[in-house]
Design a protein around this motif. Structure first.
Motif, mmCIF file in Angstrom:
data_model
loop_
_atom_site.group_PDB
_atom_site.id
_atom_site.type_symbol
_atom_site.label_atom_id
_atom_site.label_comp_id
_atom_site.label_asym_id
_atom_site.label_seq_id
_atom_site.Cartn_x
_atom_site.Cartn_y
_atom_site.Cartn_z
ATOM 1 N N SER A 1 -3.092 -1.212 1.555
ATOM 2 C CA SER A 1 -3.874 -1.165 0.319
ATOM 3 C C SER A 1 -5.344 -1.074 0.683
ATOM 4 O O SER A 1 -5.863 -1.928 1.406
ATOM 5 C CB SER A 1 -3.602 -2.415 -0.523
ATOM 6 O OG SER A 1 -4.516 -2.514 -1.600
ATOM 7 N N ASN B 1 -7.014 1.672 -4.151
ATOM 8 C CA ASN B 1 -6.863 0.851 -5.343
ATOM 9 C C ASN B 1 -8.179 0.263 -5.832
ATOM 10 O O ASN B 1 -9.034 -0.127 -5.045
ATOM 11 C CB ASN B 1 -5.893 -0.304 -5.051
ATOM 12 C CG ASN B 1 -4.562 0.211 -4.520
ATOM 13 O OD1 ASN B 1 -3.983 1.132 -5.063
ATOM 14 N ND2 ASN B 1 -4.094 -0.384 -3.431
ATOM 15 N N ILE C 1 -2.375 -2.582 -7.313
ATOM 16 C CA ILE C 1 -1.840 -2.600 -5.948
ATOM 17 C C ILE C 1 -0.323 -2.501 -5.975
ATOM 18 O O ILE C 1 0.281 -1.719 -5.222
ATOM 19 C CB ILE C 1 -2.301 -3.871 -5.199
ATOM 20 C CG1 ILE C 1 -3.813 -3.804 -4.938
ATOM 21 C CG2 ILE C 1 -1.544 -4.025 -3.883
ATOM 22 C CD1 ILE C 1 -4.401 -5.081 -4.370
#
Length: 797
Positions: free
Chosen positions: A395, A412, A434
């Motif tokens: 992420s 993100n 996420i």
């Protein structure tokens, strides 16, 4: 109003007759159409894709392997790359040419996307910047007027280095092959290219930080890559217009990424040279993270802040390898903090890396939640589909809002305020995005649907799984998808502004509600109301496993869900996916019946009470004062038998007739007679058009309640109006349709019988007032407390 059924046979025969659908009463009667099979609306099954929804014996997929060398030019915000591609023709067809995608050509001034974007110049004044950017409105990217954008192809050559003939058409490039590529053959060729990177526009680009003069790069759809060739479309070479995403094929990648030597690079795949690109301390932390159940900082905030202030002294090359992926993306910055943990997600002994890359602007949220949310997503999605097959999931924090997915890596949003505080919505939005973007590894990165054509097949399915994962993260998570009531405003909007879910991605109106929200709600309704969790979960998992690492179509999903569950859902697909009608069930009327017991002691007492009730009219009440002045009251000779007769008095003759009647009844008939059941006939109208199960709550006079459920097929003989008899041992005082908000009924005012009083809408007296802050963390923090945006909250730093 209660009515007595005076003939007992009406109970036995009439219940069945009343329950049947009535004759069509509406010119909009379409029941037969709604409940017939999809038939010709689905493609004919064949040896590539079967009628059961599974891949057929002749199913094939072509593939492409990539060896790429790329440099990120930070000084000029430019990508320079060279690739060798080996393309494998596994199809039964001979290919004279192959098609590649040049997605960066979306940003060319005369691209189809820019030329077909509607725009307006306001008479109230329009800035020069807006006039310049009108041609770039589709992408949303910030365009530097001094630069040209789009892929610049500098060479296309075969394995021997000889030039190949190619033609560029917008975002597509056709390479003409020297000789046709036959079944089972492969072809290797090379492409050199470069392009100027746009500011981040939601899918790719850079974010600039004027405070320290640095950029975070999120690089995607950056290299010329093969189009899909399959049994459904042949070449899927629809132009990239920005809204419809990507149609891709699987392959193995080896990518060497050269960046400034103070950058940290996160990427699709496994890094093959961490020991060479990390400092000894960072590499030691990575080793520690490989056995940790909580995130460990590989690059600390202090190190990232120091790098922000420094200058690169050279370049560094990170080498990544990724097998059996459909795409490749990477992120690079000197601002990145990096934390990671390698855990046994499924308890099977196979450990998977969960990682996060983020600047200090993301803290304290990102260091606390991001990597843990990555791991949770893999676990939640894996339990309802298949175990995550890749070695890592990443992420990256890219700007304040939104998100975008690629194999093993996602970009993100979700950023706290500059003082480090954040609202609950910001926190939930960050965790939710996420989960959503990491979840896209399953749909469509592994279950490889055609995003250019069918957005809902990845966004809708993924939003549904996100909703389930959010509930598993926190029971009270404020999910934005999944609950039927959340789609009501969209479903009740003007039909002219609605598109069926089964609309090509680039042509969808109200993109978010159509491709994300409505499919997620539809799947939740299937799971909770139509099929039940057990049948749905089994069928959904079967679909995921049948089509992992393959390219399904909508028909494959529809057919698999029915095939694996044994539930006929064609009516559901028609209504929710092919239509735009809403759900609006109207409980028009409820009639109350009880059985006539024929017992004179009971029936005559009831008759007396009813007669006395009818006699209490206003005229009767007022005439009571002069009743002794009537002729009959004053002259007894005017009276006869009937003035003295009481029809409600029980006689011996009444009792004898009742006993004779009882002697004629069977045991079953006696039980029904003594049951004292209430029989209610419900009349419902389907005002919205979309047939759905009927769910009705009965609230009894003793304070208890019960819920009756009837499948959507109750509308199959008449989709405009139905009647249904419900028998209860207790008296019902209130009836309510859809009591648990299961079917997205757009009008709940007509769901109650008797109708309930309307609740007032609250309004403010003030014509204008400042909005109360939605960041109580900021409001309640003492003025003397230092900003919360400080790294090191993780004890494993």
């Amino acid at each position: 109003m209660r009515m007595r059924i005076s003939v007992l046979i009406a109970v036995f025969v009439g219940l069945s007759a009343i329950s049947r659908a009535q004759a069509p009463s509406s010119p909009n009667y379409k029941a037969n159409d709604r409940f017939e099979q999809l038939g010709p609306q689905l493609p004919t099954p064949n040896t590539f894709r079967t009628a059961s929804g599974s891949p057929g014996r002749d199913f094939f997929q072509n593939r492409a392997d990539y060896d790429i060398k790329v440099e990120l030019d930070d000084a000029n915000q430019k990508i320079i790359g060279s690739e060798t591609i080996t393309y494998f023709n596994n199809s039964p067809d001979e290919l004279k040419y192959i098609w590649l995608q040049l997605d960066q050509n979306l940003f060319e001034k005369n691209s189809t996307a820019n030329l077909t974007t509607q725009s307006v110049v306001s008479g109230n004044g329009t800035s020069l910047a807006r006039l310049h950017n009108l041609n770039n409105a589709e992408s949303g990217a910030q365009i530097n007027p001094q630069k040209e954008y789009g892929h610049k192809i500098t060479a296309v050559r075969n394995a021997a280095g000889k030039p190949l003939k190619y033609t560029i058409n917008g975002t597509m490039m056709r390479i003409d092959l020297p000789t046709p590529l036959k079944t089972g053959q492969n072809f290797s060729f090379g492409v050199d290219w470069n392009y100027n990177i746009t500011a981040y526009y939601g899918r790719s680009g850079y974010e600039y930080f004027p405070e320290d003069g640095n950029r975070n790069y999120f690089i995607a759809h950056w290299f010329p890559r093969l189009c899909a060739y399959d049994d459904v479309n042949g070449w899927q070479n629809k132009q990239f217009l920005g809204q419809g995403e990507f149609t891709l094929i699987f392959g193995n990648y080896k990518v060497a990424i050269t960046a400034p030597n103070d950058h940290i690079v996160g990427s699709t795949g496994e890094c093959l040279n961490y020991k060479q690109v990390l400092t000894p301390t960072q590499f030691q932390r990575l080793q520690k993270a490989s056995t940790s159940k909580t995130p460990v900082k590989i690059v600390t905030q202090a190190e990232a802040e120091a790098a922000e202030k420094g200058k690169p002294t050279g370049k560094k090359t990170w080498i990544y390898k990724a097998d059996n992926v459909r795409d490749f993306a990477f992120a690079s910055s000197r601002k990145f903090i990096w934390d990671a943990m390698q855990t046994d997600v499924y308890g099977d002994g196979k450990k998977i890396w969960s990682m996060s890359f983020y600047p200090k602007e993301g803290n304290p949220l990102w260091e606390q939640y991001s990597t843990r949310a990555v791991e949770h997503t893999l676990k939640s999605y894996g339990n309802r589909t298949f175990k995550y097959p890749y070695p890592v999931a990443i992420s990256c924090h890219a700007t304040r809002y939104g998100g975008m997915e690629y194999p093993m890596i996602s970009f993100n949003g979700g950023r706290p305020e500059p003082d480090g505080t954040y609202s609950e919505a910001t926190k939930a939005g960050m965790i939710g995005v996420i989960i959503h973007e990491v979840g896209h590894n399953f749909f469509p990165m592994i279950v490889n649907s055609d995003e250019r054509q069918w957005t809902w097949m990845d966004e809708g399915l993924n939003s549904f799984c996100q909703y389930l994962a959010e509930k598993e993260w926190d029971y009270n998570f404020p999910s934005g998808y999944g609950e039927p009531y959340q789609i009501i405003d969209y479903m009740k909007s003007d039909p002219a502004l609605l598109s069926p879910i089964m609309t090509s991605s680039d042509n969808i109106l109200q993109f978010g509600p159509n491709a994300y929200d409505k499919p997620a709600v539809a799947l939740n309704i299937l799971r909770e109301t139509v099929m039940g969790r057990e049948l749905f979960d089994y069928a959904f998992k079967e679909y995921a496993n049948r089509w992992k690492f393959k390219n399904p179509t909508p028909a494959d999903f529809f057919r698999t869900m029915e095939d694996a569950s044994g539930v006929d859902l064609d009516w559901f697909w028609k209504g929710w996916f092919y239509g735009v009608e809403p759900v609006d069930q109207d409980l028009v009327e409820v009639n109350w019946f009880t059985v006539n017991t024929q017992n004179p002691e009971v029936e005559k007492a009831l008759a007396r009470a009813e007669a006395e009730a009818k006699a209490k009219t206003m005229s009767k009440i007022r005439d009571a004062a002069t009743k002794d002045q009537t002729v009959v009251a004053q002259d007894s000779t005017m009276k006869d038998f009937y003035n003295r007769y009481d029809p409600y008095t029980v006689t011996d003759a009444d009792r004898q007739r009742y006993q004779a009647y009882l002697a004629t009844l069977s045991e079953e008939e006696r039980k029904l007679l003594e049951s004292k059941n209430n029989f209610y006939t419900l009349t419902l109208k389907n005002k919205g058009g979309l047939p759905m199960p009927v769910i009705v709550r009965m609230q009894f006079e003793d304070g208890t309640d019960s819920v009756a459920r009837f499948p959507a097929e109750i509308w199959r003989f008449n989709d405009a109006q139905i009647q249904k008899v419900i028998a209860t041992s207790k008296r019902v005082v209130q009836w309510t349709l859809d009591p648990f908000q299961e079917i997205a009924d757009i009008d709940t005012d007509n769901n109650a019988f008797p109708r309930q009083a309307q609740q007032p809408t609250r309004f403010q007296l003030f014509r204008q007032q400042s909005r109360r802050s939605s960041n109580p963390m900021q409001e309640q923090r003492p003025a003397t407390q230092p900003p919360a945006r400080q790294g090191g909250a993780n004890k494993n730093e």
